[in-house]
Design a protein around this motif. Structure first.
Motif, mmCIF file in Angstrom:
data_model
loop_
_atom_site.group_PDB
_atom_site.id
_atom_site.type_symbol
_atom_site.label_atom_id
_atom_site.label_comp_id
_atom_site.label_asym_id
_atom_site.label_seq_id
_atom_site.Cartn_x
_atom_site.Cartn_y
_atom_site.Cartn_z
ATOM 1 N N ALA A 1 80.184 33.361 45.103
ATOM 2 C CA ALA A 1 81.133 32.374 44.715
ATOM 3 C C ALA A 1 80.675 30.975 45.671
ATOM 4 O O ALA A 1 80.788 30.031 45.058
ATOM 5 C CB ALA A 1 82.516 32.619 44.900
ATOM 6 N N LEU B 1 77.715 29.575 44.035
ATOM 7 C CA LEU B 1 78.071 28.757 42.679
ATOM 8 C C LEU B 1 78.594 27.496 43.033
ATOM 9 O O LEU B 1 78.403 26.540 42.351
ATOM 10 C CB LEU B 1 79.172 29.534 41.764
ATOM 11 C CG LEU B 1 79.840 28.913 40.683
ATOM 12 C CD1 LEU B 1 78.609 28.687 39.551
ATOM 13 C CD2 LEU B 1 80.811 29.885 40.044
ATOM 14 N N ALA B 2 79.657 27.386 44.082
ATOM 15 C CA ALA B 2 80.284 26.336 44.529
ATOM 16 C C ALA B 2 78.922 25.155 45.065
ATOM 17 O O ALA B 2 79.031 24.075 44.452
ATOM 18 C CB ALA B 2 81.267 26.295 45.636
ATOM 19 N N GLN C 1 75.912 25.163 43.795
ATOM 20 C CA GLN C 1 75.268 24.859 42.472
ATOM 21 C C GLN C 1 75.796 23.612 41.744
ATOM 22 O O GLN C 1 75.403 22.983 41.186
ATOM 23 C CB GLN C 1 74.969 26.046 41.717
ATOM 24 C CG GLN C 1 73.905 27.166 42.226
ATOM 25 C CD GLN C 1 74.111 28.247 41.314
ATOM 26 O OE1 GLN C 1 74.883 28.397 40.509
ATOM 27 N NE2 GLN C 1 73.159 29.217 41.743
ATOM 28 N N GLU C 2 77.321 23.862 41.869
ATOM 29 C CA GLU C 2 78.005 22.849 41.124
ATOM 30 C C GLU C 2 78.226 21.537 42.227
ATOM 31 O O GLU C 2 79.179 20.758 41.771
ATOM 32 C CB GLU C 2 79.337 23.328 40.548
ATOM 33 C CG GLU C 2 79.147 24.471 39.635
ATOM 34 C CD GLU C 2 78.382 24.154 38.350
ATOM 35 O OE1 GLU C 2 78.543 22.951 38.007
ATOM 36 O OE2 GLU C 2 77.649 25.020 37.797
ATOM 37 N N ASN D 1 79.906 21.356 44.743
ATOM 38 C CA ASN D 1 81.167 21.271 45.220
ATOM 39 C C ASN D 1 81.141 21.898 46.648
ATOM 40 O O ASN D 1 80.730 22.752 47.030
ATOM 41 C CB ASN D 1 81.953 22.031 44.482
ATOM 42 C CG ASN D 1 83.639 22.030 44.734
ATOM 43 O OD1 ASN D 1 84.025 21.713 45.856
ATOM 44 N ND2 ASN D 1 84.527 22.191 43.718
ATOM 45 N N LEU E 1 84.693 25.915 48.547
ATOM 46 C CA LEU E 1 84.820 27.076 48.095
ATOM 47 C C LEU E 1 86.122 27.318 47.269
ATOM 48 O O LEU E 1 87.222 26.967 48.396
ATOM 49 C CB LEU E 1 84.283 28.260 48.746
ATOM 50 C CG LEU E 1 84.646 29.686 48.147
ATOM 51 C CD1 LEU E 1 83.627 29.816 46.933
ATOM 52 C CD2 LEU E 1 84.207 30.699 49.117
ATOM 53 N N HIS F 1 85.986 29.449 41.838
ATOM 54 C CA HIS F 1 84.790 29.904 41.979
ATOM 55 C C HIS F 1 84.527 31.289 42.039
ATOM 56 O O HIS F 1 83.867 31.877 41.360
ATOM 57 C CB HIS F 1 83.845 29.253 43.125
ATOM 58 C CG HIS F 1 83.803 27.918 43.039
ATOM 59 N ND1 HIS F 1 84.515 26.843 43.985
ATOM 60 C CD2 HIS F 1 83.091 27.006 42.048
ATOM 61 C CE1 HIS F 1 84.099 25.544 43.559
ATOM 62 N NE2 HIS F 1 83.216 25.701 42.707
ATOM 63 N N ALA G 1 85.394 32.868 38.695
ATOM 64 C CA ALA G 1 84.317 32.637 37.913
ATOM 65 C C ALA G 1 83.101 33.843 38.050
ATOM 66 O O ALA G 1 82.640 34.409 37.024
ATOM 67 C CB ALA G 1 83.449 31.151 38.027
ATOM 68 N N ILE G 2 83.148 34.324 39.419
ATOM 69 C CA ILE G 2 82.130 35.470 39.654
ATOM 70 C C ILE G 2 82.607 36.601 39.379
ATOM 71 O O ILE G 2 82.085 37.673 38.944
ATOM 72 C CB ILE G 2 81.859 35.339 41.251
ATOM 73 C CG1 ILE G 2 80.971 34.078 41.552
ATOM 74 C CG2 ILE G 2 80.913 36.557 41.545
ATOM 75 C CD1 ILE G 2 79.639 33.865 40.512
ATOM 76 N N ILE H 1 85.246 24.404 35.784
ATOM 77 C CA ILE H 1 84.119 24.110 36.786
ATOM 78 C C ILE H 1 83.477 22.943 36.421
ATOM 79 O O ILE H 1 82.926 22.148 37.394
ATOM 80 C CB ILE H 1 83.421 25.336 36.826
ATOM 81 C CG1 ILE H 1 84.108 26.468 37.630
ATOM 82 C CG2 ILE H 1 81.926 24.981 37.713
ATOM 83 C CD1 ILE H 1 83.350 27.686 37.952
#
Length: 66
Positions: free
Chosen positions: A16, A19-20, A22-23, A25, A28, A32, A35-36, A65
């Motif tokens: 997560a 992912l944060a 990558q976006e 952001n 966290l 996120h 999403a995972i 997201i």
């Protein structure tokens, strides 16, 4: 302080956080982690027991997201 998180939980949190990042952001968010979780077998089985529409969740999460 004792670490009571399981390896699986730690892995979900790490994914997560990735992912944060990558976006782009810096924070966290629970979104996120969700999403995972919708791509994790154990979590999906839990969502199914609760009769949550996993595919709809995936769509809504992806929209939120972006």
């Amino acid at each position: 302080m004792e670490n009571n998180l399981t390896n699986a939980t730690q892995e979900l949190i790490n994914q997560a956080a990735q992912l944060a990042m990558q976006e782009s952001n810096p924070t966290l968010l629970p979104l996120h982690l969700l999403a995972i979780a919708v791509d994790n077998e154990f979590c999906i089985s839990f969502f199914n027991v609760l009769q949550l529409p996993v595919e709809t969740l995936r769509t809504l999460i992806a929209q939120a997201i972006k």
